[in-house]
Design a protein around this motif. Structure first.
Motif, PDB file in Angstrom:
ATOM      1  N   VAL A 243       0.851  -1.193   0.000  1.00  0.00           N
ATOM      2  CA  VAL A 243       0.000   0.000   0.000  1.00  0.00           C
ATOM      3  C   VAL A 243       0.885   1.240   0.000  1.00  0.00           C
ATOM      4  O   VAL A 243       1.885   1.306   0.697  1.00  0.00           O
ATOM      5  CB  VAL A 243      -0.913   0.003   1.245  1.00  0.00           C
TER       6      VAL A 243
ATOM      7  N   SER B   7      -4.804   7.505   4.160  1.00  0.00           N
ATOM      8  CA  SER B   7      -5.512   6.367   4.738  1.00  0.00           C
ATOM      9  C   SER B   7      -6.863   6.807   5.298  1.00  0.00           C
ATOM     10  O   SER B   7      -7.893   6.178   5.051  1.00  0.00           O
ATOM     11  CB  SER B   7      -4.659   5.738   5.850  1.00  0.00           C
TER      12      SER B   7
ATOM     13  N   GLY C  73      -9.250   7.551   2.591  1.00  0.00           N
ATOM     14  CA  GLY C  73      -9.610   6.416   1.746  1.00  0.00           C
ATOM     15  C   GLY C  73      -9.050   6.519   0.345  1.00  0.00           C
ATOM     16  O   GLY C  73      -9.633   6.008  -0.601  1.00  0.00           O
TER      17      GLY C  73
ATOM     18  N   VAL D  70      -3.236   0.735  -3.814  1.00  0.00           N
ATOM     19  CA  VAL D  70      -2.926  -0.642  -3.476  1.00  0.00           C
ATOM     20  C   VAL D  70      -2.430  -1.344  -4.735  1.00  0.00           C
ATOM     21  O   VAL D  70      -3.135  -1.400  -5.742  1.00  0.00           O
ATOM     22  CB  VAL D  70      -4.170  -1.376  -2.911  1.00  0.00           C
TER      23      VAL D  70
ATOM     24  N   ILE E 230     -10.628  -5.443  -1.876  1.00  0.00           N
ATOM     25  CA  ILE E 230      -9.396  -4.678  -1.677  1.00  0.00           C
ATOM     26  C   ILE E 230      -9.659  -3.192  -1.927  1.00  0.00           C
ATOM     27  O   ILE E 230      -9.074  -2.327  -1.287  1.00  0.00           O
ATOM     28  CB  ILE E 230      -8.259  -5.208  -2.571  1.00  0.00           C
TER      29      ILE E 230
ATOM     30  N   CYS F 276     -11.908  -1.418  -0.946  1.00  0.00           N
ATOM     31  CA  CYS F 276     -12.381  -0.733   0.266  1.00  0.00           C
ATOM     32  C   CYS F 276     -11.236  -0.025   0.992  1.00  0.00           C
ATOM     33  O   CYS F 276     -11.465   0.864   1.804  1.00  0.00           O
ATOM     34  CB  CYS F 276     -13.028  -1.732   1.217  1.00  0.00           C
ATOM     35  N   LEU F 277      -9.999  -0.417   0.684  1.00  0.00           N
ATOM     36  CA  LEU F 277      -8.834   0.159   1.347  1.00  0.00           C
ATOM     37  C   LEU F 277      -8.333   1.442   0.697  1.00  0.00           C
ATOM     38  O   LEU F 277      -7.626   2.221   1.325  1.00  0.00           O
ATOM     39  CB  LEU F 277      -7.676  -0.851   1.357  1.00  0.00           C
TER      40      LEU F 277
END
Length: 52
Positions: free
Chosen positions: A8, A15, A18, A22, A38, A40-41
């Motif tokens: 990441v 972070s 959002g 990634v 993924i 969602c990260l």
């Protein structure tokens, strides 16, 4: 069991917002199955090839 290697990029601010990036490696078919999860990260999820 399958593995997707997912480093990441981004700091704490990204972070919280959002907006992390990634970068995913592993089996392409497995990546396609899990890319929404993924996602969602972070705001950008990219497949970069095999793991490692």
């Amino acid at each position: 069991m399958s593995l997707i290697d997912s480093p990441v990029s981004g700091a704490e601010t990204r972070s919280i917002a959002g907006t992390l990036v990634v970068m995913c490696g592993g089996d392409k078919e497995v990546f396609e199955e899990v890319k929404d999860l993924i996602g969602c990260l972070g705001s950008r999820v990219t497949y970069i090839g095999s793991s490692g």
